[in-house]
Every structure is written in structure tokens, then in C-alpha cells.
Design an enzyme around this catalytic site. Structure first.
Site, PDB file in Angstrom:
ATOM      1  N   HIS A 126      28.719   2.337  -3.222  1.00  0.00           N
ATOM      2  CA  HIS A 126      27.898   1.653  -2.239  1.00  0.00           C
ATOM      3  C   HIS A 126      28.632   1.415  -0.931  1.00  0.00           C
ATOM      4  O   HIS A 126      29.858   1.482  -0.863  1.00  0.00           O
ATOM      5  CB  HIS A 126      27.468   0.281  -2.794  1.00  0.00           C
ATOM      6  CG  HIS A 126      26.579   0.379  -3.982  1.00  0.00           C
ATOM      7  ND1 HIS A 126      26.701  -0.458  -5.058  1.00  0.00           N
ATOM      8  CD2 HIS A 126      25.553   1.208  -4.270  1.00  0.00           C
ATOM      9  CE1 HIS A 126      25.789  -0.158  -5.958  1.00  0.00           C
ATOM     10  NE2 HIS A 126      25.081   0.849  -5.509  1.00  0.00           N
ATOM     11  N   ALA A 174      15.298  -2.531   0.103  1.00  0.00           N
ATOM     12  CA  ALA A 174      15.676  -1.550   1.128  1.00  0.00           C
ATOM     13  C   ALA A 174      17.165  -1.221   1.099  1.00  0.00           C
ATOM     14  O   ALA A 174      18.010  -2.113   1.102  1.00  0.00           O
ATOM     15  CB  ALA A 174      15.285  -2.061   2.504  1.00  0.00           C
ATOM     16  N   THR A 224       0.809  -1.224   0.000  1.00  0.00           N
ATOM     17  CA  THR A 224       0.000   0.000   0.000  1.00  0.00           C
ATOM     18  C   THR A 224       0.841   1.272   0.000  1.00  0.00           C
ATOM     19  O   THR A 224       0.301   2.370  -0.125  1.00  0.00           O
ATOM     20  CB  THR A 224      -0.953   0.039   1.215  1.00  0.00           C
ATOM     21  OG1 THR A 224      -0.177  -0.040   2.418  1.00  0.00           O
ATOM     22  CG2 THR A 224      -1.942  -1.112   1.176  1.00  0.00           C
ATOM     23  N   LYS A 237       3.676   4.025  -1.509  1.00  0.00           N
ATOM     24  CA  LYS A 237       3.800   4.629  -2.840  1.00  0.00           C
ATOM     25  C   LYS A 237       4.612   3.747  -3.780  1.00  0.00           C
ATOM     26  O   LYS A 237       4.188   3.446  -4.899  1.00  0.00           O
ATOM     27  CB  LYS A 237       4.440   6.011  -2.717  1.00  0.00           C
ATOM     28  CG  LYS A 237       4.586   6.744  -4.041  1.00  0.00           C
ATOM     29  CD  LYS A 237       5.225   8.108  -3.834  1.00  0.00           C
ATOM     30  CE  LYS A 237       5.424   8.821  -5.167  1.00  0.00           C
ATOM     31  NZ  LYS A 237       6.068  10.150  -4.985  1.00  0.00           N
ATOM     32  N   GLU A 238       5.809   3.330  -3.343  1.00  0.00           N
ATOM     33  CA  GLU A 238       6.670   2.503  -4.192  1.00  0.00           C
ATOM     34  C   GLU A 238       6.079   1.111  -4.386  1.00  0.00           C
ATOM     35  O   GLU A 238       6.103   0.555  -5.487  1.00  0.00           O
ATOM     36  CB  GLU A 238       8.073   2.403  -3.589  1.00  0.00           C
ATOM     37  CG  GLU A 238       8.835   3.711  -3.537  1.00  0.00           C
ATOM     38  CD  GLU A 238       9.098   4.284  -4.916  1.00  0.00           C
ATOM     39  OE1 GLU A 238       9.397   3.491  -5.836  1.00  0.00           O
ATOM     40  OE2 GLU A 238       8.999   5.509  -5.074  1.00  0.00           O
TER      41      GLU A 238
END
EC number: 6.2.1.-
Length: 293
Positions: A251, A97, A17, A19-20
Site C-alpha cells: 500500500h 476509495a 447508483t 455499479k459497486e
């Protein structure tokens, strides 16, 4: 044959639910991925683009059997979401994530290994078996990048993935399954752990790895090749070849330790093991042609 996901995979989207989650779950469905339900605690009964929402994975899986979980969950909630999927019996998990706390990333990897599961990510753009199914945020609709074929791709870099894969297609080839392992220091799954899947896949005739400065994943691939655990043609491209020594960049996984992790060292290891290394993305297609004809 596809790796990790295929047209019959049944996917639950955790964080559907948000946005992404809502945006990319729709794109996953549009490509043909079977997204059978979504999860957001406290929002059971809602609907996202035809995807029923449940309070938990356990509740949803009773009505809609699933074997893959895609997580669009913030870093601080990722460990709990992964454990929830594992507890429900799901053995294939992907999480995008970026910035999962290091100690929790270690716990996630240990938990997955202990129950024979595979977690891909975090900090990944996802996984695609071209023409069959997709997890994550991969722009599958770009035909000049994502064309079905016989080259497997493993990547640590989101930004380089489209560029290198476009060169594979330009060279006259296509992709079986592309897996982004992510750029964090402790990924859920490492390159060398995926090699046996590509080795066993009859549709994958060669593998391209998109590596980068830091870490030891590329050296581990070379070790697997030396041990004959992987025998198919392999081409590598490593980002960071011109990076200044001692400069922090890229990274969190771009760490050079004990003399290992340099692009020079990775290149030498891959070449010694029998692989080919492209100095720039534009060379990848030609190297594949030389290996596959």
C-alpha cells in the site's frame, strides 16, 4: 454491544447508483444493515433494490434519518462526499476509495476531528459487526471467516483480513466488530484511536490487529498499551516480515521512515508492551487460546 455500527444503525449509501454501490448496498441490506436511502446527484427519484435515491444527503435525511454514511465514490469526489455527510450531521463515515489525493485525505481527517466525527478509510474493505450490520465490500456470507464471537479485529490489509479472521474462527473464537482502517498514508482513523472503543466494549474480550510493513500505527498501539490506555489481551500479525529492505511494495502507507515502520520494530514494540505477535496467520488462534483459555 458492537463498535461503530450495529443492528440499529441507519445508513445512507453515497454513490448508490454506481455499479459497486448498487452491488454492495444490496449485500449490506441482505445481511441486515438498515440502508435507509442512497445519494447520487441528479438521480433523485430513482430506486436501487428498494433503496430510495436522493440528490443530496441533506435532502434524503429529512425523510429518512441516518447516522452512518457509506461512500462508494471515486477518489477525486471523496472529499466533497465526506464533507457533504459531515455537513448533514453524520458522525460515522466509511469510504472505500483507493487513491484519495494526499492533501485531501489530510483535509478529510482534520474536518472529521474538528467536529467529533470518525471517518474510516479510504482504501478499506469496510466494517462489519458480525450478525448485525456491514459497511463496504466484506464477504460476510463466508461462515468460516465471519462468525460472531468476542474478538475485535482491526486491519490495514484487505487481502490478509479473511485469512487471519479464518484462523480466529478455526481457533474456536469469533468476531465482535472488524474495522478495516485502510492502507493509505493518511487514514481517516488510526488503530490507536479505535482502541478505546474496544476497551469499553464488554463483548470484546481480546483484539487482533492485522498490520503490515510501514507507517507507525502498530507502534502507536504499543504506546497505548504501555500507557495502560488499552488493557485487554492483544495479538498482532504483521505482513511484510520477509520483505527485502529498500524495496517498494504494498500500500501507499507501507513507508518506513526514520527507523520506524519496520516489521521488526513493530514486533518488538508490541511484545514489550505485553502483546503477542504471530509470525504467520496460522499461529493467531493458538495465541488467542493461550491468552483467553
Amino acid at each position: 454491544m458492537s463498535i461503530f455500527i450495529h443492528k440499529d444503525s441507519r445508513v445512507v449509501v453515497q454513490g448508490v447508483t454506481g455499479k459497486e454501490g448498487a452491488f454492495w448496498a444490496k449485500h449490506m441490506k441482505d445481511m441486515g444493515t438498515q440502508v435507509v436511502f442512497g445519494v447520487t446527484p441528479g438521480k433523485e427519484g430513482q430506486d436501487v433494490d428498494g433503496i430510495p435515491v436522493y440528490h443530496s444527503v441533506r435532502r434524503g435525511i429529512k425523510d429518512h434519518p441516518a447516522d452512518v454514511a457509506m461512500l462508494f465514490v471515486p477518489p477525486k469526489f471523496t472529499k466533497d462526499a465526506v464533507f457533504e455527510a459531515l455537513d448533514a450531521g453524520i458522525k460515522k463515515i466509511c469510504t472505500i476509495a483507493d487513491g484519495i489525493p494526499l492533501h485531501e485525505a489530510i483535509q478529510i481527517r482534520r474536518a472529521a476531528l474538528s467536529c467529533g466525527a470518525m471517518v474510516v478509510g479510504g482504501n478499506t474493505s469496510g466494517i462489519i459487526s458480525v450478525g448485525e450490520a456491514m459497511l463496504g465490500t466484506i464477504p460476510y456470507w463466508i461462515d468460516r471467516v465471519y462468525k460472531k464471537g468476542h474478538v475485535g479485529v482491526m486491519t490495514r490489509s484487505g487481502s490478509l483480513t479473511n485469512e487471519v479472521t479464518a484462523e480466529i474462527v478455526k481457533g474456536g473464537f469469533g468476531v465482535t466488530t472488524l474495522i478495516g482502517v485502510g492502507g493509505d498514508p493518511v487514514p481517516g482513523t488510526r488503530f490507536a484511536e479505535l482502541l478505546p472503543l474496544y476497551e469499553a466494549d464488554p463483548d470484546t474480550h481480546a483484539v487482533v490487529i492485522i498490520g503490515e510493513l510501514g507507517g507507525t500505527m502498530e507502534e502507536e498501539v504499543a504506546e497505548a498499551m504501555e500507557a495502560k490506555a488499552f488493557t485487554k489481551p492483544l495479538v498482532a500479525f504483521m505482513g511484510g516480515r520477509t520483505a527485502p529492505e529498500g524495496k517498494r511494495m504494498g500500500h501507499a502507507g507501507a513507508i518506513v521512515t526514520g527507523g520506524r515502520g519496520t516489521v521488526k520494530g513493530k514486533t518488538e514494540a508490541i511484545v514489550k508492551a505485553g502483546g503477542k505477535v504471530a509470525k504467520r496467520p496460522s499461529e493467531v488462534g493458538a495465541l488467542l487460546k493461550a491468552l483467553l483459555g
